[in-house]
Design a protein around this motif. Structure first.
Motif, mmCIF file in Angstrom:
data_model
loop_
_atom_site.group_PDB
_atom_site.id
_atom_site.type_symbol
_atom_site.label_atom_id
_atom_site.label_comp_id
_atom_site.label_asym_id
_atom_site.label_seq_id
_atom_site.Cartn_x
_atom_site.Cartn_y
_atom_site.Cartn_z
ATOM 1 N N GLU A 73 43.542 39.202 39.059
ATOM 2 C CA GLU A 73 44.152 40.418 39.601
ATOM 3 C C GLU A 73 43.188 41.570 39.795
ATOM 4 O OE1 GLU A 73 48.135 41.819 38.462
ATOM 5 O OE2 GLU A 73 48.226 40.837 40.400
ATOM 6 N N LYS A 74 42.251 41.380 40.684
ATOM 7 C CA LYS A 74 41.322 42.463 41.019
ATOM 8 C C LYS A 74 41.592 42.922 42.449
ATOM 9 C CE LYS A 74 38.775 42.578 37.316
ATOM 10 N NZ LYS A 74 38.900 43.520 36.308
ATOM 11 N N GLU A 75 41.273 44.178 42.687
ATOM 12 C CA GLU A 75 41.520 44.780 43.990
ATOM 13 C C GLU A 75 40.413 44.431 44.977
ATOM 14 O OE1 GLU A 75 41.221 49.252 44.966
ATOM 15 O OE2 GLU A 75 43.289 48.925 44.301
ATOM 16 N N LEU A 76 40.812 44.239 46.216
ATOM 17 C CA LEU A 76 39.851 44.124 47.304
ATOM 18 C C LEU A 76 40.409 44.902 48.481
ATOM 19 C CD1 LEU A 76 40.703 41.662 49.624
ATOM 20 C CD2 LEU A 76 40.487 40.389 47.529
ATOM 21 N N ILE A 77 39.529 45.366 49.340
ATOM 22 C CA ILE A 77 39.960 46.169 50.485
ATOM 23 C C ILE A 77 39.766 45.353 51.754
ATOM 24 C CG2 ILE A 77 39.545 48.275 51.806
ATOM 25 C CD1 ILE A 77 38.734 49.595 49.151
ATOM 26 N N LYS B 79 44.432 48.182 50.570
ATOM 27 C CA LYS B 79 44.120 47.677 49.235
ATOM 28 C C LYS B 79 45.013 46.468 48.946
ATOM 29 C CE LYS B 79 42.553 52.027 47.332
ATOM 30 N NZ LYS B 79 42.717 53.050 46.313
ATOM 31 N N LYS B 80 44.388 45.373 48.583
ATOM 32 C CA LYS B 80 45.090 44.132 48.240
ATOM 33 C C LYS B 80 44.595 43.681 46.875
ATOM 34 C CE LYS B 80 47.090 43.673 52.264
ATOM 35 N NZ LYS B 80 48.520 43.752 52.408
ATOM 36 N N ARG B 81 45.317 42.772 46.251
ATOM 37 C CA ARG B 81 44.912 42.223 44.965
ATOM 38 C C ARG B 81 44.938 40.705 45.050
ATOM 39 N NH1 ARG B 81 44.757 46.213 41.363
ATOM 40 N NH2 ARG B 81 44.720 45.120 39.398
ATOM 41 N N TYR B 82 43.816 40.084 44.685
ATOM 42 C CA TYR B 82 43.855 38.625 44.609
ATOM 43 C C TYR B 82 44.386 38.233 43.239
ATOM 44 C CZ TYR B 82 39.248 39.012 42.286
ATOM 45 O OH TYR B 82 38.209 39.332 41.465
ATOM 46 N N ASP B 83 44.929 37.033 43.143
ATOM 47 C CA ASP B 83 45.494 36.568 41.876
ATOM 48 C C ASP B 83 44.407 36.060 40.935
ATOM 49 O OD1 ASP B 83 48.401 36.930 41.958
ATOM 50 O OD2 ASP B 83 48.274 35.661 43.733
ATOM 51 N N TYR C 71 42.146 37.122 52.684
ATOM 52 C CA TYR C 71 41.372 37.473 51.492
ATOM 53 C C TYR C 71 40.011 36.792 51.538
ATOM 54 C CZ TYR C 71 45.716 39.160 49.280
ATOM 55 O OH TYR C 71 46.867 39.831 48.980
#
Length: 149
Positions: free
Chosen positions: A61-65, A70-74, A108
Motif C-alpha cells: 500500500e504505497k502511493e504512486l502518481i 494519486k493511486k495506491r498499489y496493493d 500502474y
C-alpha cells in the motif's frame, strides 16, 4: 470473514472501537480489517510462505502518481537490485476480476515496470509476465518462487 482460495494462515486480530483490526507483518502495525485487506493479507502470506519471498523485499500500500492522480498499489515485490519483480492488485472477493482490473494494474505498471503481475480477489488468481516489446502481457499458470540472485 469468508474462506479464500489460499492455504490456511494464522493471523493476529484485535478489536478496538467496534472495529476489527488485523496485524500487517509488512507495515508492522494493525490495520482495519476490510474485505480487501483480508485478501491482501492472505496474498502477502502466500508470497512469503508458499513462494518464499523475503519480507524485506515486500512493500504494501504505497502511493504512486499516474497522470497527476494519486493511486495506491496493493503489493510490490522488489528484486534485490531495487527493480520491481512483481506488482499485485487485490480486490475484495465479491469483485469479479475483469478487463477493468487488468487495465488498472497495467496503468500502474506503466510507472512500475514489473516483470510479473498478479491479480486476485482471493478466490481467483491471475498471473502474467510482461512482454514490453510487444506491449502486452502473457498469462501464466503461476508466478515463480523466490530465487536469491
Amino acid at each position: 470473514m469468508e474462506l479464500l482460495n489460499f492455504p490456511k494462515y494464522t493471523f493476529r486480530f484485535k478489536n478496538r472501537e467496534n472495529k476489527i483490526y488485523i496485524f500487517d507483518a509488512i507495515r508492522k502495525k494493525f490495520v482495519v480489517l476490510t474485505p480487501e485487506e483480508w485478501v491482501r493479507q492472505h496474498t502477502v502470506q502466500f508470497l512469503m510462505q508458499e513462494k518464499n519471498y523475503p519480507i524485506s523485499l515486500i512493500n504494501v500500500e504505497k502511493e504512486l502518481i499516474f497522470n497527476d492522480l494519486k493511486k495506491r498499489y496493493d503489493i510490490v515485490i522488489f528484486n534485490s537490485d531495487g527493480s520491481i519483480f512483481l506488482v499485485v492488485e487485490c480486490k475484495r472477493s465479491k469483485i469479479k476480476i475483469d478487463q477493468h482490473t487488468f487495465d488498472q494494474i497495467a496503468r500502474y505498471n506503466l510507472i512500475l515496470n514489473a516483470e510479473y503481475l498478479m491479480v486476485t480477489n482471493g478466490l481467483d488468481h491471475y498471473y502474467c509476465t510482461m512482454d514490453y516489446e510487444a506491449q502486452q502481457y502473457q498469462f501464466l499458470r503461476d508466478i515463480p518462487e523466490y530465487k536469491k540472485s
